[in-house]
Every structure is written in C-alpha cells, then in structure tokens.
Design an enzyme around this catalytic site. Structure first.
Site, PDB file in Angstrom:
ATOM      1  N   GLU B 301       0.861  -1.199   0.000  1.00 41.37           N
ATOM      2  CA  GLU B 301       0.000   0.000   0.000  1.00 41.37           C
ATOM      3  C   GLU B 301       0.886   1.235   0.000  1.00 41.37           C
ATOM      4  O   GLU B 301       0.677   2.173   0.773  1.00 41.37           O
ATOM      5  CB  GLU B 301      -0.902  -0.007   1.232  1.00 41.37           C
ATOM      6  CG  GLU B 301      -1.705  -1.297   1.396  1.00 41.37           C
ATOM      7  CD  GLU B 301      -2.663  -1.291   2.587  1.00 41.37           C
ATOM      8  OE1 GLU B 301      -2.283  -0.782   3.654  1.00 41.37           O
ATOM      9  OE2 GLU B 301      -3.790  -1.795   2.431  1.00 41.37           O
ATOM     10  N   CYS B 385     -10.270   0.129   8.009  1.00 42.61           N
ATOM     11  CA  CYS B 385      -9.711   1.422   8.383  1.00 42.61           C
ATOM     12  C   CYS B 385     -10.385   2.580   7.650  1.00 42.61           C
ATOM     13  O   CYS B 385     -10.555   3.665   8.210  1.00 42.61           O
ATOM     14  CB  CYS B 385      -8.212   1.450   8.109  1.00 42.61           C
ATOM     15  SG  CYS B 385      -7.746   0.876   6.472  1.00 42.61           S
TER      16      CYS B 385
END
Lengths: 626, 626
Positions: B301, B385
């Site tokens: 990521e 998240c």
C-alpha cells in the site's frame, strides 16, 4: 532412446506432433550472434554458475543428504532445482560440443545427486533428516514435485547427451516413487509449481513407460479442485480445461501450459487444445510485453489484468520469458504454425536474452522496459532460478532451428550454420549463409545425399513487412506471406540454393490503445529485435525527455566495436522541455505549437541494455512531432 | 481546554502556527454539496458503521477485555482503532449538531472503552488475557501505539464536543502509562504505524502536559535507527530529518508527516521544517495522483518511484487521501500558504470523497483512476480502516473552512454557510453565498459586532485561471493571484460585502511527460473537481475507446436529478477503431490521417463514479485529434 539425438524436448512418439525437431547436435552454428554466445556459455557462464552452486551450498546439500557432510541445509528449500537446471544446460552444451572440464563437473554432480537418493527412490535434499517426516505434506509451497521435474529434465538431457544411464536411473527411481505415492487410486495432489508435467511426458518419451504420461495427466487433472487452496496464483481456481485467461504466477502458468501441450502432443485431447488456444490468445493479445516478456506484476510475479503492462514497473521475469519460449516451442511442434515460432523468437532475442549480460556472468531476474538507471544485472540471486534457466534455454537453442514432418524440412530460425538433417532415410545437409538477425538475406544451400522430392518450409516471420524467395536464382511461384511458412516443394539436388530476402526495415510499433502505459508512446523494432534508448548514447539530454518523430527517417548501422557488435538505429526526435514544467506534476494543456528542439537519437537492441554505465532507458519513448 | 471549541486539531498553544482554526461548531453549512453530506453522515453513515462495529465484534472486544463477555478476540488485532475513529467522527458530528441517537451510542461506547482499561492504564483489547504477556513486544507490527493514538484523538474530540472528562481521562491514563514505558531514559521504541505522534501533540495541547509533546518527539527521533527493521515500508530506513522522498506505506508516511508537522508547530525546529518541505515537494511534484490520492502500489500500500502513477492499478487508498488532507491542513496552519489548502481541497473533493458512496453506506478502500467495471464500493472490510476514517474527515470538515491570525480572518474553503468567528475580542459573522464547488461566484457578507480594522485573507485557488475581487461593488486595488491568499485590509462594518469571482472553466490537464501512465492522455478539471468518463453515460461506445479532442469546446451543465445533483461536462472526442487492431497487441505505426468518427461525451466528477451500473471508467482518456 536414441542417445545421439540430444535434443531437450520431444523425441517422443508424440502422435499429435506435426513436427519433429532436429536434434541440437545436428546443427553447427557459425554465426557472429549465437556461436560466440554458446562459446561464452560453455567457457564462462556454466563454469561460473558451477562455482556459485558450490559456494552457496547448493551442491553441498546433496553431500549432506548423502551423509558425507554435516551441517544445516543451505539456502532455499528448492535449491536442488538450480543444480538440475545447470546440469541440463551442461548436458546440452556437451551434446553440442565436447568439453572435458564441463564433462568432469557434470560427472561429479551426477554422482553426488545419485548418492543423495533414498532407498525408496525419494530425492529432495531439503526433506532429509529432521524434515524427513514432512515429505509430500505441502505440495503447494514446498516444490518437491518441481525439483523432481527439473531432475527428470536434466537426467533425460544427460542421457541423450552422454548415453549414460546413471542419472536417468535416479530419475526413473524417483518417478516410480512418486507414481506409487500419487495417482487415481492413491493420494490426491498436484504441484504448487508446475514443471513435473512436461518432465514426466518427456520421461515417458525417453523410457516408453506410459505410467509417466498418465501421472502427468493426473497432476493436470487435479488442478482446480482446491488442493492448492483454490487460488489464481497457483492456477488452482478453475480446472485447466476451463481456463480462459493467463493468470497467477507467470512462470507457473507458462510451465503448466507447456506441460499441458506435452500431454496434448501425446493424447490429442480436443479440450486441452481449445484451452491452450484460448490461453495463447489471451496472452499474446492482451498480456505480453513487446519483448515477449510475461508477468506484469511484482506482487506474486504474476500476470496482471488485460492490457496491464507497466514499463518501468514491469516484472517480466527472465524465467517467464524462457517459459514463454518453451511453451511456444511445443505449440509450434504441435501445429507447424508460424505464430508460435514468432513468439519463441521474440522471447528468445529480447525478453529472455536480456536476462544475461554480454560477459555471460550477470543476470536480470526482473526485466523492466523503462528505467532510471537503478536496475543492474547481478552475479547471482538468493532465489537463483533465472541464471541456470537462461543457461539451459540458450544451451538447447541449436535444437530449435529445424524440424521435420512427413512432407519435408522446416526452417524455424535463421543463422549462419550447417545442419545435418535426417529425412527420408538419408541425410540432407543445409547450409545457411546469412547475417541474421542483423540482416534479412538468407541463402540456404541444400545437399541431400541423393536427389529427393520434399518440401522445404521456410518461416516468413510475422515481423517482416515483405519477403521474396528464390530457388536457384528463380522466384518461386508462390507469394511469401509474413506470418506463415512458405512451402517450396521440388526435387532437391545437391547444390540447390534458396535465397530468402526478409525486408528488415526499422519500424515504429504502437500498442493497443487499451495498454495504459503505452498511449502516446512508440517502440522500435527491426527484424526480430526490439530496440531501446539508453542514456549512455545520449550525453546531451535525458532519454526520458526524448519524444521520437516517426516521420523522420530511421537508419540502421552496423557497429562492430559496440557491445560486441550490433546494429544501432538512428533517428530523430524532439526534446520535451522539462524545465517548462517548473516542478509541476499536472498543468493545463497548452494548445498551439511550441517549437521543439530537434535532436538525433541512437537506439540499441533491448537485449544489450545495462551493459555499460548505468542510466535511464526507454523501450517506449514518447511520441512527438516536429 | 475550552470544550466549546470543538475542532479536531490544534487548539494550540502552537507558537509556530501562522493560523489558528475556527472551530467546527462556529460554522453552519447551508449548501447543497456539504450540508446534505453531513446530514447523511449523521443519519446513515455513523449509525450503520456503529451497527457494523457491533456485528463484527469490534465493540464486543472491549466488553471481552472488561470481563463482561467470554470468547475469543474478534477480527484484526488493530480493530480497536476502528471504534476510536468512529467515536471521533461521532464527537465531531455532535459538536456540529446535537443528535440524541448518536450521543447515546457514543455514551455507551465510552463506557465500554473505559471499562476495558487496565489498572495500570494499559488499553488494547487484543493484548488481554492470553496475550497479556506480549504487550509492547512487537511495536513494528502490532499497532498498540497506533490504536492508542486513535483513542487519544477520539478522546480529545469527545472532550471538546461534550465537555465530559470521561474518555479524556482514559486517554490520559494510557498516555501516562506509555510515557512510563517509553522514553529517553526508559525503553526505546517507535510505532510501526505512525499516528500517536499527532495524537500526543494534540493531547499536550488539550492538557498542557508537555511530557506528551516530548514523547511524540521521542517517537519521531527513534525512527531510522533500525528499531523497526530499517525498512522503507515503516519509514525506518533513515532518520526523519534526513528523508528526501515519500516512500513506504502511504498512510504511515502521511500520518508521520502530519505528526512531525504538529511537533514543528510547537517547537519550530528548522530541520523538521526543511524535511517536511522536501517531502511535500517530492510528493506533489512526483508522487501524487491528480485526485490528491497517494500510494501508487498494491505491494505494501506504498508510494512508488517518482512518476510511478498507474491508473487502473492505482492503489490510492481512501485513508491515504484522508491522511494527505490531514497533513496539508497542518502545513496550512503552519504557513498560511495556499498550496497546502489547495492539496487539502483536492484530496477532499476527489481522492477522499470518492471513498464513500452517495448513499453513505459503501466505501472504496482502493481508488483506481481507470477501471473496467469490476471495482465497486463495499459496505465494510475485514480491514475496515477506511470507512471510519472518511467519516471522521468529513465530520471535521466545518472546522477547516476558516482560520484566524493576528492580522485577520482567513477563508480556506468556500460553501454557502454562516460562521461566527472570534476575532479581536468580538464575533465577526461571515455569510457566504455561493454555489461552490459548482460555480465560482462567492459573496461574503461580513458583520462585525462593531466596525473593526483587519484583513480578510481570501484563498484564490491554484486551479483558478483568473479571479477578481470586489468589496461593496468596487474592485479591490490588488490583483487576485491564483495560488495565493488575497489580503483585503480595511475597516470592516456590518453589511460590508465581498464578491469573489473565481473563473471556473473546464480545463484539460496534462501530466508531466515522465508519468509513464499518462503520456498521450488528458484529464478534465473544473474548479476543485477532477472529472471522469463513466460507461453508463456512453451507451454507444466503450469509454476506453474514446480519444478526447481538446480543440473542441467543453460545456458545463447542472443536472439536478443526476447523482444527487452535479455539473456534468460535455465535449467531443473521436473513437479508436478497436476492431482495426484485429486482436493484435502491437502493430506497426500507420502514418497519415484516418478519418475518425466524432462522438460527444459526458464527464462526471470523479467522486461520484461507481454509484450507478458498473462499467468502464477513465480519468485520463486518450488524447485524440479530429
């Protein structure tokens, strides 16, 4: 069975094969492209690889398994396969040309391997002593069947090259052991990393034992049932015959297809043929680099989505280009269709060959198509699959030049060379005079022992804009169509000569507009070679700032001193004014023409990049206009 | 300290801050863009998120830690943070507007959290019972400090919103516990996932306890010493002050920079300022999507190399766009420079806002800039998240419209709204009348309680090609420069009016030529909004086949019924003849003009994509010509 036919794949019965290859020891290369590379392979690459196999404990692992040395297993759990691939390359090299040093290294390695085999035939040096109880417990991750496959391929090559049974017997004992463990009425299972499928089919061809072919089929049929977790990485998400897209780990995928093609060559099963055709189309039409490299993604060393072919971030593992070549070779033998020879040639001269340095001692694992100068070949890798893989691919190359069918002799590849082809009960000598791949003129002198009627099938490469063929100075009555074999049928007599003229013009290539990375960019090709721009040839500007002007002429020039001799291409471009961006990443488009500075450029073949000082590189420079 | 100033970050002292924000409860949005979104957030998003927190065991993990329920910890080890982020969003929402249902949910959650805290102040529901002994043993991977940071932020917001001390006391006890474990003369350590740095600085601002600021500094200073393994993913490869490039996990990186900016706001350390400036330049000049999204790579990521910004394969996590906004907000407070407000606005309206559906109940984790129709928002994620992060970012939005400095009042964002700004010992009411972001005309009526001399700083966005400003119908004497704040100094009296005209023309954007994915492509921007082409608006062709013609006019049109109301842009393109490729991936370039079919297109704002039927999408269509 015939140890003089030292070809790596498919001496088989292979009833479905359209073509049967001419063994590599029947071909003598005398060209300035491949012959020096094969010499370097024998004299530098294979000895230095042996030294690294020794220094990194890969050979000691066999001695350890045999109880000759103490200590821990060294390196990665699949390190045996590096030794096997190296040995296969050595066997091919020896079949091509005797070499006492390599022969002696091979002899010792064979003895060490044989000594490491268990009583029951099992052989994998990682699963000895403390890990003996874990044998065959994790087929998905632990590469036992993969290593076995590489052993079989090495053993077959060794047997064919030397006539010695020693390593082949080791392979047969291991194969028999595996066949006792796995099978329809035994344990289910299939390898997490395909490889053994093609090796088992070849072992069937070498020994005549049909159980090996059946075991290969069994492993293929077990895929897609969730035995490997059902994931795309392991190509376990669907049964093989239902696959429509090249997905997952690129080497796994291409090896699996090569194995399936080997099975198809023996069985002729329609569903396999259809699946392989679908997969080939998906790969070549949507998921293959212009270099023949495959596997776009770092994550999982895997195929991406359709048209996902990033340049700087290309993965394009050297092993995957080799695997692509191996699969297309088998498809070529199956069909006799030029398109497969074309991909083989593309991967060979570009995506795979870039994997090894010009000095034969350094390797790329990853092959980007654009770079800022950080990517450099390495002498070795912790995971060292690529170095011995490119070695065995190159060592087996002479065996990929010719094939025969009942109708005649097929010429797949061109290079200055002589071949002795067994056809129709006699030997036909073919003598190629050419400067291929640097020039497209090829003269082939045929010398059958006695006059004989047959067809000569000449490959007219798909990259070729136009081609003409003459026999003894007279045009043949047929049009030479690029992307097909031209069949020239006649009674051939000693002294007959064929002249093939393949127009070898530099050409700009564009990519399908859905390829996200290549819009507004062009690549340069001449003959089978893809070119690139390297910084070292352009001291006055950054090659990433060059926008090529396709309307400007391109010139090819032979440079004998440059990078061991190659043809460079010269053209013209304009410079992007990077300073005008003032550090901005995005800006409103300015319509209207700015006068851009015209500059000359020099392109070199992609395979030769990163052999001089480090710097930016581009296979797909920007498209500009004057 | 002042529980009426319910703003999330930076109620100071912050001696280095150029600006001090006007709290969110001082602003009332009455526009048709944000006001309905905040209503949806309160009425749909936050209640449905609470339900999912409950159903997925995230709330039960606190009950389990408190001994109220039995069973295993549920979900991922950092799931506590999702509850905290949700609670922070709820606190902001409550500060903005009372809501008994949300207040009651928050009250219960606060009680459950408090009950889960250990005697010694420790609080992380994953490390209870059987994992109690593993506390603080793996700072790199286990997110204890990250969860603590989110608790602190929630607690501060809760305290400011409600005036209640309950959750703040929990936070203080945990912070004190952490300060007893880690520090210069205690244990070394730094969080694998930054977050606590900004939370500790804010806790210092809220409580006046300098030890929290010092602990934040300690954690920052401990980076780059190999405590986290020395890797770029965790931004541990270099000391923070030596960083020159945005690397590693994008959210980690931007949170870390936000925390460092918070420290800088308090300390004024030159080395921090220089490092942050370098990092900001690297990000905005080389590593940020045109949407304000950051983090190009799926692997880790993470940020990619310079100019590595793939479109279809963009990662551009919603959390990373939020983090980008959070960092730029702090840089704006530090400097008062428009460029930071510009990136905040860009990320807000585009990269972050795309992360939530128009119905407020589905989320993107990954935000591609091109798609074939497979990418759809999800109601929740195993790693969830993003949903509460976009919620807290939107809930805190009213607090980002205005700020004050000793010189006057700053207007960062535009929307129909009323604000009560404390300045110079009185309240100044500002009334914005505008249809921003759909139109660029903004009228601001000022109403100081009594006449007062101060400056009004009006943000002239960098996206704006030209702007004019009038006061009470008269042009101001200064040129409004895009990319800067225009200072209008005068004695302001009730009834004074400012008229700001920001030219809001549709514009084609090009990317720097080194952006591999965007050569030969253009993006479309109008005002703060980036547009995209969605398949559903183009039934007659595939939007990936459209090549836009920038010479053709672009028209903006308000469509009240479309996707809750938005301005579409209409233009003209030509169609790529995909069929002419005949399945080829590469082909020789054909020079000379083919007559291409002209077609109209309709573009919608990027934030609104994937709210109708699935299909291909492009932010960067091909560039064509008539």
């Amino acid at each position: 069975m015939n140890h003089s036919s030292a070809v790596v794949v498919n001496t088989g019965p292979s009833p479905q094969a359209k073509l049967h290859p001419v063994p590599l020891n029947a071909v003598r290369l005398a060209d300035k492209f491949w012959a020096p590379r094969l010499k370097l392979l024998r004299e530098v690459t294979l000895p230095t690889q042996h030294q690294l196999l020794r220094e990194t404990g890969r050979l000691d692992n066999f001695r350890r398994a045999a109880g000759k040395v103490k200590g821990d297993f060294q390196g990665l759990y699949f390190n045996d396969s590096d030794v096997y691939k190296w040995l296969e390359a050595v066997a091919c090299a020896l079949a091509y040309q005797p070499d006492s040093r390599l022969a002696s290294l091979a002899e010792v390695a064979v003895a060490e391997i044989a000594a490491a085999q268990d009583e029951d035939g099992y052989l994998d040096t990682y699963f000895t002593f403390e890990r003996r109880g874990e044998r065959w417990t994790n087929l998905r991750d632990m590469h036992e069947l993969y290593c076995a496959g590489h052993l079989f391929q090495a053993a077959i090559a060794h047997h064919r090259a030397t006539g010695e049974e020693s390593l082949l017997q080791v392979a047969v004992r291991l194969a028999d052991h595996i066949a006792e463990v796995f099978g329809p009425h035994r344990r289910p299972g299939t390898p997490g990393h395909p490889e053994i499928e093609m090796a088992l089919v070849e072992l069937y061809r070498e020994t005549g034992q049909r159980r090996y072919l059946e075991l290969a089929q069994f492993f293929l049929d077990q895929r897609g049932r969730g035995l490997l977790g059902g994931g795309r990485h392991h190509i376990d998400h669907q049964p093989f015959r239902e696959l429509t897209e090249m997905v997952g780990h690129a080497v796994r995928s291409a090896y699996l297809n090569a194995g399936a093609t080997d099975i198809l060559l023996e069985t002729g099963e329609a569903a396999l043929r259809e699946a392989l055709e679908r997969l080939w189309q998906n790969m070549t039409e949507r998921r293959m680099y212009v270099t023949g490299g495959i596997g776009a993604r770092y994550e999982g060393e895997a195929f991406g989505e359709d048209y996902e072919l990033p340049n700087e971030r290309a993965y394009a593992e050297t092993c995957a280009a080799v695997a692509n070549g191996m699969w297309n070779w088998r498809m070529l033998l199956l069909t006799g269709e030029e398109r497969f020879a074309e991909v083989l040639e593309l991967a060979l001269y570009n995506g795979a060959l870039a994997g090894i340095s010009l000095d034969g001692q350094a390797y790329f694992y990853v092959n980007p198509l654009a770079d800022r100068g950080q990517h450099r070949r390495q002498p070795w890798f912790h995971c060292a699959c690529c170095p011995p893989n490119i070695a065995r691919f190159l060592a087996s190359l002479p065996g990929r030049f010719y094939a025969t069918s009942p109708e005649g002799i097929w010429v797949h590849l061109y290079a200055e060379s002589t071949a002795q082809v067994d056809f129709g009960g006699q030997t036909v000598e073919l003598n190629q005079r050419t400067d291929y791949p640097w020039e497209g003129e090829v003269e082939i002198a045929l010398r059958p022992a006695s006059p004989q009627s047959f067809s000569l099938f000449l490959r007219i490469p798909g990259w070729c804009p136009e081609a003409t063929v003459e026999v003894n100075g007279e045009p043949v009555g047929k049009k030479a169509v690029p992307g097909a074999y031209l069949e020239v049928q006649r009674e051939w007599r000693a002294g007959d000569g064929v002249r093939l003229s393949l127009a070898m013009r530099p050409e700009w290539l564009e990519a399908h507009p859905w390829v996200g990375s290549n819009a507004g960019r062009l690549a340069l090709r001449r003959g089978p070679l893809i070119y690139c721009l390297e910084q070292v040839d352009h001291p006055d500007f950054d090659v990433w700032d060059l926008a090529v002007v396709p309307q400007a002429p391109l010139q090819a020039e032979w440079k004998p001193e440059l990078l061991k001799g190659l043809v460079v291409l010269r053209g013209e471009g304009v410079l992007v004014d990077g300073a005008a961006w003032g550090g901005h990443l995005y800006r409103p488009l300015r319509l209207g023409s700015q006068r851009a500075q015209a500059v000359p450029f020099t392109a070199i073949p992609y395979f030769a990049w990163a052999n001089r000082e480090a710097g930016p590189m581009q296979v797909w420079p920007l498209l500009g206009s004057r």
